[in-house]
Scaffold this active site. Structure first.
Site, mmCIF file in Angstrom:
data_model
loop_
_atom_site.group_PDB
_atom_site.id
_atom_site.type_symbol
_atom_site.label_atom_id
_atom_site.label_comp_id
_atom_site.label_asym_id
_atom_site.label_seq_id
_atom_site.Cartn_x
_atom_site.Cartn_y
_atom_site.Cartn_z
ATOM 1 N N GLU A 153 -16.304 -23.966 50.632
ATOM 2 C CA GLU A 153 -16.667 -25.465 50.546
ATOM 3 C C GLU A 153 -16.633 -25.603 49.077
ATOM 4 O O GLU A 153 -17.710 -25.108 48.313
ATOM 5 C CB GLU A 153 -17.832 -25.957 51.162
ATOM 6 C CG GLU A 153 -18.051 -27.421 51.099
ATOM 7 C CD GLU A 153 -19.048 -28.040 51.768
ATOM 8 O OE1 GLU A 153 -19.489 -27.336 52.807
ATOM 9 O OE2 GLU A 153 -20.321 -29.040 51.178
ATOM 10 N N ARG A 166 -18.622 -32.170 43.062
ATOM 11 C CA ARG A 166 -19.478 -32.571 42.172
ATOM 12 C C ARG A 166 -19.216 -32.187 40.904
ATOM 13 O O ARG A 166 -20.238 -32.369 39.872
ATOM 14 C CB ARG A 166 -20.821 -31.900 42.699
ATOM 15 C CG ARG A 166 -21.180 -32.371 44.195
ATOM 16 C CD ARG A 166 -22.871 -32.405 44.196
ATOM 17 N NE ARG A 166 -23.223 -30.914 44.323
ATOM 18 C CZ ARG A 166 -23.671 -30.489 45.677
ATOM 19 N NH1 ARG A 166 -23.580 -31.173 46.581
ATOM 20 N NH2 ARG A 166 -24.171 -29.263 45.577
ATOM 21 N N LYS A 193 -22.383 -30.997 60.136
ATOM 22 C CA LYS A 193 -23.201 -30.336 59.240
ATOM 23 C C LYS A 193 -24.530 -31.067 59.446
ATOM 24 O O LYS A 193 -24.867 -32.020 58.957
ATOM 25 C CB LYS A 193 -22.537 -30.622 57.790
ATOM 26 C CG LYS A 193 -23.385 -30.145 56.622
ATOM 27 C CD LYS A 193 -22.669 -30.244 55.281
ATOM 28 C CE LYS A 193 -23.487 -29.792 54.086
ATOM 29 N NZ LYS A 193 -22.863 -29.588 52.966
HETATM 30 C C1 3PG Z 1 -24.464 -28.719 49.855
HETATM 31 O O1 3PG Z 1 -23.849 -29.464 49.324
HETATM 32 O O2 3PG Z 1 -24.083 -28.443 51.030
HETATM 33 C C2 3PG Z 1 -25.831 -28.335 49.000
HETATM 34 O O3 3PG Z 1 -25.873 -28.562 47.898
HETATM 35 C C3 3PG Z 1 -25.745 -26.768 49.541
HETATM 36 O O4 3PG Z 1 -27.072 -26.589 49.962
HETATM 37 P P1 3PG Z 1 -27.968 -25.497 49.102
HETATM 38 O O5 3PG Z 1 -27.479 -25.549 47.592
HETATM 39 O O6 3PG Z 1 -29.211 -26.016 49.175
HETATM 40 O O7 3PG Z 1 -27.639 -24.059 49.666
#
Ligand code: 3PG
Length: 216
Positions: A43, A47, A131
């Protein structure tokens, strides 16, 4: 109920590395390292400015990797992600206007939700794979267990704040299709150009997945 394409995709993936990329070249190297480690999906969050180019490059250059767009917040981003070649789309949360857009998507979508009511709003629209975000802040594996009572047919991809040591506990839950997170691709590894560390983290996750699936 037959399983949706999104649920099938998540189950096949089992573990979903969530990556915010700096540029398309390193994104391709990350994706290759993940495949070498035994993982088949990534994924790429929207961002960073490099995200769409990275999605296109991974799609073009890394066979065996299913590339999706994450942090999709509106219909324009959904369109841009699909135009770039994203094979699936993930959202952190899903207000009604975004749910409407997702229902018209041409690729499998994994809408984000953080509560029973939010999940129910999604199942009412036909989504069966969600999710769960931000999973650790919401209650972690204990929340996942609790959701299975009222919502046994909803497949979850808990993501958010999960660290490697917690992976087996999540994978052991029957309502978990996939576990997502950024622990597989740490910023300091990327800064050091250490793609072997990414490969090794992927390998440990793939081993944990094989172990969990074997026990079910
Ligand atoms: C996301 O966008 O799904 C999160 O940033 C991923 O979560 P994590 O960085 O806390 O693992």
């Amino acid at each position: 109920m037959s399983r949706s394409a999104a649920a099938a995709l998540l189950y096949r993936a089992g573990v979903m590395p969530v990556v915010t990329v700096r540029d398309a070249d390193s994104a391709v190297r990350i994706a290759r390292a993940l495949v070498q480690g035994g993982l088949g999906a990534i994924e790429v969050t929207l961002r960073s400015d490099a995200a769409l180019d990275a999605i296109a490059a991974i799609r073009r250059e890394v066979p065996g990797m299913s590339v999706g767009a994450g942090t999709v917040l509106d219909a324009d981003q959904l369109q841009a992600a699909q135009d770039a070649g994203a094979q699936f789309v993930v959202t952190p949360g899903t207000p009604p206007v975004l749910a409407e857009a997702l229902m018209a998507a041409a690729v499998p979508v994994v809408p984000g939700a953080a509560s029973v009511s939010e999940i129910l709003a999604l199942t009412a629209r036909g989504f069966d794979a969600v999710k769960l975000f931000p999973a650790e802040s919401l209650g972690g594996a204990a929340m996942v267990r609790a959701l299975r009572g009222p919502l046994p047919a909803v497949g979850l991809c808990p993501t958010g704040g999960i660290v490697e040591t917690q992976l087996p506990d999540y994978l052991a839950q029957p309502n978990v299709l996939c576990v997502g997170g950024s622990w597989l691709v740490r910023d300091e590894w990327l800064a050091a150009g250490d793609f072997d560390a990414v490969r090794d983290a992927a390998r440990r996750a793939a081993d944990a997945l094989a172990g969990a699936r074997g026990r079910r």
